[in-house]
Design a protein around this motif. Sequence first.
Motif, PDB file in Angstrom:
ATOM      1  N   GLY A   1       0.823  -1.194   0.000  1.00 32.29           N
ATOM      2  CA  GLY A   1       0.000   0.000   0.000  1.00 32.29           C
ATOM      3  C   GLY A   1       0.861   1.249   0.000  1.00 32.29           C
ATOM      4  O   GLY A   1       1.817   1.363   0.772  1.00 32.29           O
ATOM      5  N   ALA A   2       0.524   2.201  -0.858  1.00 29.67           N
ATOM      6  CA  ALA A   2       1.388   3.360  -1.090  1.00 29.67           C
ATOM      7  C   ALA A   2       1.066   4.566  -0.220  1.00 29.67           C
ATOM      8  O   ALA A   2       1.744   5.591  -0.332  1.00 29.67           O
TER       9      ALA A   2
ATOM     10  N   ALA B   1      11.016  12.386   2.733  1.00 23.90           N
ATOM     11  CA  ALA B   1      11.910  12.679   1.612  1.00 23.90           C
ATOM     12  C   ALA B   1      11.542  11.775   0.439  1.00 23.90           C
ATOM     13  O   ALA B   1      11.383  10.563   0.628  1.00 23.90           O
ATOM     14  N   PRO B   2      11.394  12.319  -0.758  1.00 24.41           N
ATOM     15  CA  PRO B   2      11.017  11.486  -1.902  1.00 24.41           C
ATOM     16  C   PRO B   2      11.970  10.311  -2.114  1.00 24.41           C
ATOM     17  O   PRO B   2      11.540   9.232  -2.539  1.00 24.41           O
ATOM     18  N   GLU B   3      13.253  10.507  -1.829  1.00 19.38           N
ATOM     19  CA  GLU B   3      14.228   9.438  -2.044  1.00 19.38           C
ATOM     20  C   GLU B   3      13.899   8.194  -1.222  1.00 19.38           C
ATOM     21  O   GLU B   3      14.172   7.065  -1.646  1.00 19.38           O
ATOM     22  N   SER B   4      13.289   8.382  -0.055  1.00 18.17           N
ATOM     23  CA  SER B   4      12.924   7.249   0.787  1.00 18.17           C
ATOM     24  C   SER B   4      11.839   6.409   0.127  1.00 18.17           C
ATOM     25  O   SER B   4      11.917   5.179   0.080  1.00 18.17           O
ATOM     26  N   GLY B   5      10.814   7.083  -0.378  1.00 22.07           N
ATOM     27  CA  GLY B   5       9.739   6.363  -1.047  1.00 22.07           C
ATOM     28  C   GLY B   5      10.210   5.649  -2.295  1.00 22.07           C
ATOM     29  O   GLY B   5       9.787   4.515  -2.572  1.00 22.07           O
ATOM     30  N   ILE B   6      11.083   6.278  -3.044  1.00 21.71           N
ATOM     31  CA  ILE B   6      11.611   5.652  -4.255  1.00 21.71           C
ATOM     32  C   ILE B   6      12.390   4.385  -3.908  1.00 21.71           C
ATOM     33  O   ILE B   6      12.245   3.341  -4.553  1.00 21.71           O
ATOM     34  N   ALA B   7      13.196   4.460  -2.863  1.00 17.35           N
ATOM     35  CA  ALA B   7      13.981   3.291  -2.450  1.00 17.35           C
ATOM     36  C   ALA B   7      13.075   2.158  -1.982  1.00 17.35           C
ATOM     37  O   ALA B   7      13.315   0.980  -2.294  1.00 17.35           O
ATOM     38  N   VAL B   8      12.024   2.490  -1.241  1.00 15.90           N
ATOM     39  CA  VAL B   8      11.092   1.466  -0.754  1.00 15.90           C
ATOM     40  C   VAL B   8      10.387   0.793  -1.924  1.00 15.90           C
ATOM     41  O   VAL B   8      10.253  -0.446  -1.968  1.00 15.90           O
ATOM     42  N   LEU B   9       9.933   1.563  -2.883  1.00 13.21           N
ATOM     43  CA  LEU B   9       9.232   0.992  -4.039  1.00 13.21           C
ATOM     44  C   LEU B   9      10.144   0.051  -4.835  1.00 13.21           C
ATOM     45  O   LEU B   9       9.728  -1.051  -5.228  1.00 13.21           O
ATOM     46  N   ARG B  10      11.363   0.488  -5.073  1.00 14.42           N
ATOM     47  CA  ARG B  10      12.269  -0.356  -5.850  1.00 14.42           C
ATOM     48  C   ARG B  10      12.600  -1.646  -5.105  1.00 14.42           C
ATOM     49  O   ARG B  10      12.656  -2.725  -5.704  1.00 14.42           O
ATOM     50  N   ARG B  11      12.760  -1.554  -3.793  1.00 19.73           N
ATOM     51  CA  ARG B  11      13.043  -2.749  -3.013  1.00 19.73           C
ATOM     52  C   ARG B  11      11.823  -3.677  -2.973  1.00 19.73           C
ATOM     53  O   ARG B  11      11.963  -4.905  -3.018  1.00 19.73           O
ATOM     54  N   ALA B  12      10.628  -3.099  -2.889  1.00 18.48           N
ATOM     55  CA  ALA B  12       9.415  -3.912  -2.881  1.00 18.48           C
ATOM     56  C   ALA B  12       9.326  -4.775  -4.140  1.00 18.48           C
ATOM     57  O   ALA B  12       9.045  -5.974  -4.062  1.00 18.48           O
ATOM     58  N   VAL B  13       9.592  -4.178  -5.280  1.00 18.71           N
ATOM     59  CA  VAL B  13       9.533  -4.934  -6.531  1.00 18.71           C
ATOM     60  C   VAL B  13      10.650  -5.973  -6.579  1.00 18.71           C
ATOM     61  O   VAL B  13      10.453  -7.104  -7.043  1.00 18.71           O
ATOM     62  N   GLU B  14      11.828  -5.616  -6.079  1.00 18.37           N
ATOM     63  CA  GLU B  14      12.927  -6.586  -6.011  1.00 18.37           C
ATOM     64  C   GLU B  14      12.538  -7.811  -5.183  1.00 18.37           C
ATOM     65  O   GLU B  14      12.941  -8.945  -5.492  1.00 18.37           O
ATOM     66  N   LEU B  15      11.733  -7.587  -4.141  1.00 23.37           N
ATOM     67  CA  LEU B  15      11.318  -8.673  -3.256  1.00 23.37           C
ATOM     68  C   LEU B  15      10.093  -9.426  -3.777  1.00 23.37           C
ATOM     69  O   LEU B  15       9.597 -10.314  -3.093  1.00 23.37           O
ATOM     70  N   GLY B  16       9.616  -9.057  -4.945  1.00 20.08           N
ATOM     71  CA  GLY B  16       8.542  -9.820  -5.571  1.00 20.08           C
ATOM     72  C   GLY B  16       7.168  -9.204  -5.523  1.00 20.08           C
ATOM     73  O   GLY B  16       6.202  -9.828  -5.993  1.00 20.08           O
ATOM     74  N   VAL B  17       7.023  -8.007  -4.978  1.00 25.26           N
ATOM     75  CA  VAL B  17       5.703  -7.364  -4.967  1.00 25.26           C
ATOM     76  C   VAL B  17       5.250  -7.098  -6.399  1.00 25.26           C
ATOM     77  O   VAL B  17       5.992  -6.521  -7.196  1.00 25.26           O
ATOM     78  N   ASN B  18       4.037  -7.535  -6.719  1.00 26.52           N
ATOM     79  CA  ASN B  18       3.496  -7.251  -8.058  1.00 26.52           C
ATOM     80  C   ASN B  18       2.091  -6.657  -7.992  1.00 26.52           C
ATOM     81  O   ASN B  18       1.357  -6.670  -8.976  1.00 26.52           O
TER      82      ASN B  18
ATOM     83  N   ALA C   1       4.146  18.612  -2.061  1.00 26.49           N
ATOM     84  CA  ALA C   1       4.611  18.248  -3.405  1.00 26.49           C
ATOM     85  C   ALA C   1       5.005  16.782  -3.516  1.00 26.49           C
ATOM     86  O   ALA C   1       5.310  16.314  -4.618  1.00 26.49           O
ATOM     87  N   VAL C   2       4.998  16.054  -2.413  1.00 29.53           N
ATOM     88  CA  VAL C   2       5.386  14.637  -2.440  1.00 29.53           C
ATOM     89  C   VAL C   2       4.125  13.801  -2.620  1.00 29.53           C
ATOM     90  O   VAL C   2       3.275  13.733  -1.720  1.00 29.53           O
ATOM     91  N   ARG C   3       3.979  13.188  -3.788  1.00 34.44           N
ATOM     92  CA  ARG C   3       2.768  12.447  -4.134  1.00 34.44           C
ATOM     93  C   ARG C   3       3.117  11.004  -4.448  1.00 34.44           C
ATOM     94  O   ARG C   3       4.090  10.714  -5.157  1.00 34.44           O
ATOM     95  N   ALA C   4       2.309  10.092  -3.934  1.00 34.72           N
ATOM     96  CA  ALA C   4       2.596   8.666  -4.110  1.00 34.72           C
ATOM     97  C   ALA C   4       2.661   8.267  -5.576  1.00 34.72           C
ATOM     98  O   ALA C   4       3.548   7.511  -5.987  1.00 34.72           O
ATOM     99  N   ASN C   5       1.726   8.757  -6.386  1.00 38.56           N
ATOM    100  CA  ASN C   5       1.710   8.328  -7.787  1.00 38.56           C
ATOM    101  C   ASN C   5       2.957   8.768  -8.544  1.00 38.56           C
ATOM    102  O   ASN C   5       3.504   8.009  -9.357  1.00 38.56           O
ATOM    103  N   GLU C   6       3.423   9.975  -8.277  1.00 41.90           N
ATOM    104  CA  GLU C   6       4.640  10.433  -8.936  1.00 41.90           C
ATOM    105  C   GLU C   6       5.854   9.633  -8.473  1.00 41.90           C
ATOM    106  O   GLU C   6       6.763   9.352  -9.263  1.00 41.90           O
TER     107      GLU C   6
ATOM    108  N   ILE D   1       5.797   6.496  -7.570  1.00 43.74           N
ATOM    109  CA  ILE D   1       5.690   5.197  -8.248  1.00 43.74           C
ATOM    110  C   ILE D   1       6.222   5.299  -9.673  1.00 43.74           C
ATOM    111  O   ILE D   1       7.005   4.453 -10.124  1.00 43.74           O
ATOM    112  N   ARG D   2       5.809   6.337 -10.382  1.00 45.56           N
ATOM    113  CA  ARG D   2       6.279   6.501 -11.758  1.00 45.56           C
ATOM    114  C   ARG D   2       7.788   6.700 -11.806  1.00 45.56           C
ATOM    115  O   ARG D   2       8.488   6.075 -12.615  1.00 45.56           O
ATOM    116  N   THR D   3       8.304   7.551 -10.927  1.00 41.82           N
ATOM    117  CA  THR D   3       9.741   7.824 -10.924  1.00 41.82           C
ATOM    118  C   THR D   3      10.545   6.574 -10.586  1.00 41.82           C
ATOM    119  O   THR D   3      11.580   6.294 -11.201  1.00 41.82           O
ATOM    120  N   ALA D   4      10.066   5.816  -9.607  1.00 44.78           N
ATOM    121  CA  ALA D   4      10.820   4.659  -9.128  1.00 44.78           C
ATOM    122  C   ALA D   4      10.773   3.475 -10.076  1.00 44.78           C
ATOM    123  O   ALA D   4      11.767   2.751 -10.208  1.00 44.78           O
TER     124      ALA D   4
END
Length: 280
Positions: free
Chosen positions: A20-21, A35-52, A64-69, A71-74
């Motif tokens: 959940g985002a 910090a946006p960098e934290s969310g980006i790192a979490v998203l990339r790690r989630a996918v690495e761990l098999g989240v689909n 200015a920190v939005r979940a959808n942006e 997700i797209r960036t990460a």
Amino acid sequence: MTDKTFSLGGDLTIDRLGFGAMRLAMGTFGGPARAPESGIAVLRRAVELGVNHIDTAGFYGRGAVRANELIRTALTPYPDGLVIATKVGPLLGPSGMPSEQATPDQLRGLVEADLRALGLDRLDLVYLRVGGMTGPGGESIAERFAVLAELRAEGLIRHLGVSNVDAAQLAEARAIAPVTAVQNQHADDMGLLAECEEAGIAYVPYFPLGGGRNPLDTDRLGKVAARLGATVAQVQLALLLATSPSVLAIPGTGTLGHLEENLAANALSLSDEDLSDLRS
């Protein structure tokens, strides 16, 4: 389909433990932006761990920190098999909380905004989120759901869901178009859950780890957690998944440590004794 996966709409196979985002942009409803960098790192790690399966919404954000942006960036270009679900209906009020509801003629704009923010041509799953933070029921959803059904017919949406609904509202929606998922606060509405299971509809409890509004029964969960060498959160997630093969869990976090803890629940197996202790 194995007990760890679910066939969403009959054509999208996803792991029953997703992500959940909501907490990517802020730790609490009233807290500061992360910090946006934290969310980006979490998203990339989630996918690495098999989240689909990622559950998000256009109103998830702080400033200015939005979940959808994030997700797209990460994650773009998105990996094959990744399913992104979003919700429309709530509008941000003066306090910055999603305290108002969109009218039917505002829903198309919300769907198009999610498409732009996520960088997609079609959304995998869109829920009509009804009402505020109170329980479901008390209003018709037919006119609003019909708008989403039209957008599905146009090809902008693949599958439709409803959120914060009771049995009557689910019936309203199913009379208009196929419903693929129900996202409600609790997994203890056994009548509605049974209906979903029979119909092949996913049942997705939000706030699966309490969310601060419904604190977990840590005494009961802790007893089983100690026996299994697991955490309370892991046992809660395993219990949710044991409730029904139609239940999906979408724990959210903005930290790598909690992400890895949550996803480790996929490997946790509850015995009959564990389930008896947890449900007694």
